[in-house]
Design a protein around this motif. Structure first.
Motif, PDB file in Angstrom:
ATOM      1  N   GLU A 329     -15.988  42.012 -11.672  1.00  0.00           N
ATOM      2  CA  GLU A 329     -16.986  41.302 -12.006  1.00  0.00           C
ATOM      3  C   GLU A 329     -17.610  40.238 -10.837  1.00  0.00           C
ATOM      4  OE1 GLU A 329     -16.194  38.818 -15.587  1.00  0.00           O
ATOM      5  OE2 GLU A 329     -15.967  40.834 -17.053  1.00  0.00           O
ATOM      6  N   ASN A 330     -16.402  39.881 -10.158  1.00  0.00           N
ATOM      7  CA  ASN A 330     -16.939  39.078  -8.919  1.00  0.00           C
ATOM      8  C   ASN A 330     -17.030  39.909  -7.836  1.00  0.00           C
ATOM      9  OD1 ASN A 330     -16.349  36.619 -10.381  1.00  0.00           O
ATOM     10  ND2 ASN A 330     -14.192  36.419  -9.542  1.00  0.00           N
ATOM     11  N   ASP A 331     -17.479  41.087  -7.778  1.00  0.00           N
ATOM     12  CA  ASP A 331     -17.632  42.105  -6.965  1.00  0.00           C
ATOM     13  C   ASP A 331     -16.363  42.280  -5.804  1.00  0.00           C
ATOM     14  OD1 ASP A 331     -19.199  44.297  -5.825  1.00  0.00           O
ATOM     15  OD2 ASP A 331     -20.508  42.986  -4.647  1.00  0.00           O
ATOM     16  N   TYR A 332     -15.214  42.075  -6.209  1.00  0.00           N
ATOM     17  CA  TYR A 332     -14.013  42.184  -5.447  1.00  0.00           C
ATOM     18  C   TYR A 332     -13.978  41.035  -4.493  1.00  0.00           C
ATOM     19  CZ  TYR A 332     -14.330  46.940  -7.646  1.00  0.00           C
ATOM     20  OH  TYR A 332     -14.437  47.800  -8.397  1.00  0.00           O
ATOM     21  N   ASN A 333     -14.601  40.009  -4.692  1.00  0.00           N
ATOM     22  CA  ASN A 333     -14.552  38.685  -3.640  1.00  0.00           C
ATOM     23  C   ASN A 333     -13.536  37.863  -4.318  1.00  0.00           C
ATOM     24  OD1 ASN A 333     -14.646  36.530  -2.338  1.00  0.00           O
ATOM     25  ND2 ASN A 333     -16.860  35.895  -2.762  1.00  0.00           N
ATOM     26  N   ASN A 334     -12.052  38.432  -3.955  1.00  0.00           N
ATOM     27  CA  ASN A 334     -10.947  37.462  -4.254  1.00  0.00           C
ATOM     28  C   ASN A 334     -10.490  36.496  -3.419  1.00  0.00           C
ATOM     29  OD1 ASN A 334     -10.357  39.772  -2.795  1.00  0.00           O
ATOM     30  ND2 ASN A 334      -8.879  40.485  -4.433  1.00  0.00           N
ATOM     31  N   PHE A 335     -11.493  36.392  -2.426  1.00  0.00           N
ATOM     32  CA  PHE A 335     -11.179  35.406  -1.155  1.00  0.00           C
ATOM     33  C   PHE A 335     -11.832  33.897  -1.453  1.00  0.00           C
ATOM     34  CE2 PHE A 335     -12.022  39.590   1.081  1.00  0.00           C
ATOM     35  CZ  PHE A 335     -10.576  39.612   1.562  1.00  0.00           C
ATOM     36  N   THR A 336     -12.973  33.867  -2.003  1.00  0.00           N
ATOM     37  CA  THR A 336     -13.584  32.397  -2.509  1.00  0.00           C
ATOM     38  C   THR A 336     -13.727  32.315  -4.037  1.00  0.00           C
ATOM     39  OG1 THR A 336     -15.762  33.341  -1.861  1.00  0.00           O
ATOM     40  CG2 THR A 336     -14.495  32.250  -0.209  1.00  0.00           C
ATOM     41  N   LYS A 337     -13.664  33.453  -4.801  1.00  0.00           N
ATOM     42  CA  LYS A 337     -13.888  33.178  -6.140  1.00  0.00           C
ATOM     43  C   LYS A 337     -12.728  33.778  -6.699  1.00  0.00           C
ATOM     44  CE  LYS A 337     -19.044  34.889  -6.306  1.00  0.00           C
ATOM     45  NZ  LYS A 337     -19.925  35.747  -6.699  1.00  0.00           N
ATOM     46  N   ARG A 338     -12.085  32.673  -7.577  1.00  0.00           N
ATOM     47  CA  ARG A 338     -10.968  32.727  -8.410  1.00  0.00           C
ATOM     48  C   ARG A 338     -11.308  33.460  -9.572  1.00  0.00           C
ATOM     49  NH1 ARG A 338      -5.882  31.290  -8.292  1.00  0.00           N
ATOM     50  NH2 ARG A 338      -4.439  30.882 -10.268  1.00  0.00           N
ATOM     51  N   ALA A 339     -10.397  34.741  -9.724  1.00  0.00           N
ATOM     52  CA  ALA A 339     -10.525  35.436 -11.020  1.00  0.00           C
ATOM     53  C   ALA A 339     -10.070  34.745 -12.178  1.00  0.00           C
ATOM     54  CB  ALA A 339     -10.186  36.981 -10.914  1.00  0.00           C
ATOM     55  N   TYR A 340     -10.702  33.853 -13.012  1.00  0.00           N
ATOM     56  CA  TYR A 340     -10.377  33.126 -14.025  1.00  0.00           C
ATOM     57  C   TYR A 340     -10.862  33.542 -15.311  1.00  0.00           C
ATOM     58  CZ  TYR A 340      -9.811  28.599 -16.538  1.00  0.00           C
ATOM     59  OH  TYR A 340      -9.245  27.780 -17.734  1.00  0.00           O
ATOM     60  N   VAL A 341      -9.979  33.493 -16.279  1.00  0.00           N
ATOM     61  CA  VAL A 341     -10.197  33.843 -17.459  1.00  0.00           C
ATOM     62  C   VAL A 341     -10.275  32.609 -18.345  1.00  0.00           C
ATOM     63  CG1 VAL A 341      -9.547  35.075 -19.707  1.00  0.00           C
ATOM     64  CG2 VAL A 341      -8.960  36.039 -17.437  1.00  0.00           C
ATOM     65  N   GLY A 342     -11.587  32.292 -18.813  1.00  0.00           N
ATOM     66  CA  GLY A 342     -11.829  30.939 -19.369  1.00  0.00           C
ATOM     67  C   GLY A 342     -11.071  30.826 -21.120  1.00  0.00           C
TER      68      GLY A 342
END
Length: 365
Positions: A329-342
């Protein structure tokens, strides 16, 4: 890199002579061609498989009910373990509340030991930890298994290992993973990374299966259930790695196979700069595909556990799978967007996990 953080509960297994083990080919396992040789790939898998077989064999052995008999002390020790689990692994903790009191407390004790071990190299005092400190921690582990605990948390684990078919090797292997974190910041190929993932997370699955218990109606071999628990640990750690690429990069660490990065034409500089290019997205799709394959393998073993033990396993499995969804969902930006499940999504997963646990199948939904 923090360890997998959730127990299989798979934590994540009746023939003691298992059928020949099928090995996945390189493209099926990774989604991309590998540079490392088949012989090299086989090394880590066979090394880990030997541990799986030894742990599976222990299940048939009767455990003497020895160790500390000071029930006031033990009750306090297990209570403290439960408090730590409730604070740092809320979703998982809620799942354990369906288990019998004895099994629940044992899982808490294992969780706390794993967390303390991980904190040695990933916690606030990590900069002061040396290989000698890990040697001391390993000697302390030996004392736990010999019924000589140092503190309350050790007492809970010492009592647990005296009551369940728990071998010491997975615990020692987790400490070996911490040694790697002190010394190693790159992994040449997936074989090396697989072994690391086993050390820091797959081990937890092997520790947990004897406590979770295998359902009496299960027709699966013990090895199969242990292998599924191992797969969940590998899947969780691969997910951690994909989630934390940016964070690890800022610490000068890259937990991605170097040969696969080279094949994709991705340089270390691009990772350190956080460049979300088309080739990065393709690379990440393959990495996510591999992690999901391990989750699929793990799901096969959940139904073989005792019914009361399935809920926390499903809860942790579904939570971690969602992290991969968020990376997409973050368009594979795992550099500056943390994949966090709320929190809302986490708690929404609990009824789904409960439904699957009761039905005993991953095909219910």
């Amino acid at each position: 890199m923090a360890a997998g953080g959730v127990v299989w509960v798979t934590f994540p297994k009746q023939n003691l002579i298992p059928p020949p083990r099928k090995r996945l080919g390189p493209k099926l396992r990774t989604g991309v061609p590998l540079i490392s040789s088949t012989a090299v790939r086989a090394y880590s898998e066979e090394k880990v498989h030997e541990v799986v077989l030894k742990q599976a064999a222990l299940v048939k052995q009767q455990r003497p009910n020895e160790g500390c008999k000071d029930w006031d002390l033990l009750n306090e020790a297990y209570e403290r373990c439960g408090e730590v689990c409730a604070e740092y692994a809320k979703t998982f903790y809620l799942g354990t509340l369906l288990m019998t009191s004895e099994r629940r407390r044992a899982i808490w004790a294992i969780y706390v030991w794993c967390r303390r071990t991980d904190e040695l190299v990933d916690g606030p005092n990590a900069s002061h930890i040396t290989p000698r400190a890990l040697d001391t921690w390993e000697k302390r582990l030996d004392n736990i298994f010999q019924g000589r605990p140092y503190d309350l948390f050790d007492a809970a684990l010492s009592h647990t290992v005296s009551n369940y078919a728990l071998g010491i090797q997975p615990f020692k292997d987790m400490i070996e993973g911490m040694r790697l974190d002190l010394l190693k910041t790159r992994y040449n190929n997936f074989d090396e990374l697989y072994l690391y993932c086993y050390y820091v997370a797959g081990t937890v699955g092997l520790m947990s299966v004897p406590v979770m218990g295998i359902a009496s109606e299960s027709k699966a071999s013990i090895e199969t259930v242990y292998s599924a628990a191992l797969a969940l640990g590998i899947a969780n750690q691969l997910t951690n790695i994909l989630r934390d690429v940016g964070e690890d990069g800022r610490r000068g660490r890259i937990y991605l196979p170097q040969d696969e990065l080279a094949s994709a034409g991705i340089s270390e500089d691009e990772i350190f700069r956080g460049q979300v290019s088309d080739k990065w997205k393709i690379f990440m799709k393959n990495q996510i595909k591999r992690a999901r394959m391990y989750f699929d393998e793990a799901e096969k073993g959940v139904a073989e556990l005792k019914e009361a033990s399935r809920w926390p396993v499903w809860a942790s499995l579904l939570l971690y799978r969602q992290i991969l969804d968020v990376i997409e969902e973050n368009d594979y930006n795992n550099f500056t967007k943390r994949a966090y499940v709320g929190k809302a999504k986490k708690f929404a997963s609990l009824p789904l996990a409960y439904g699957r646990a009761i039905m005993g199948t991953s095909k219910f939904f």
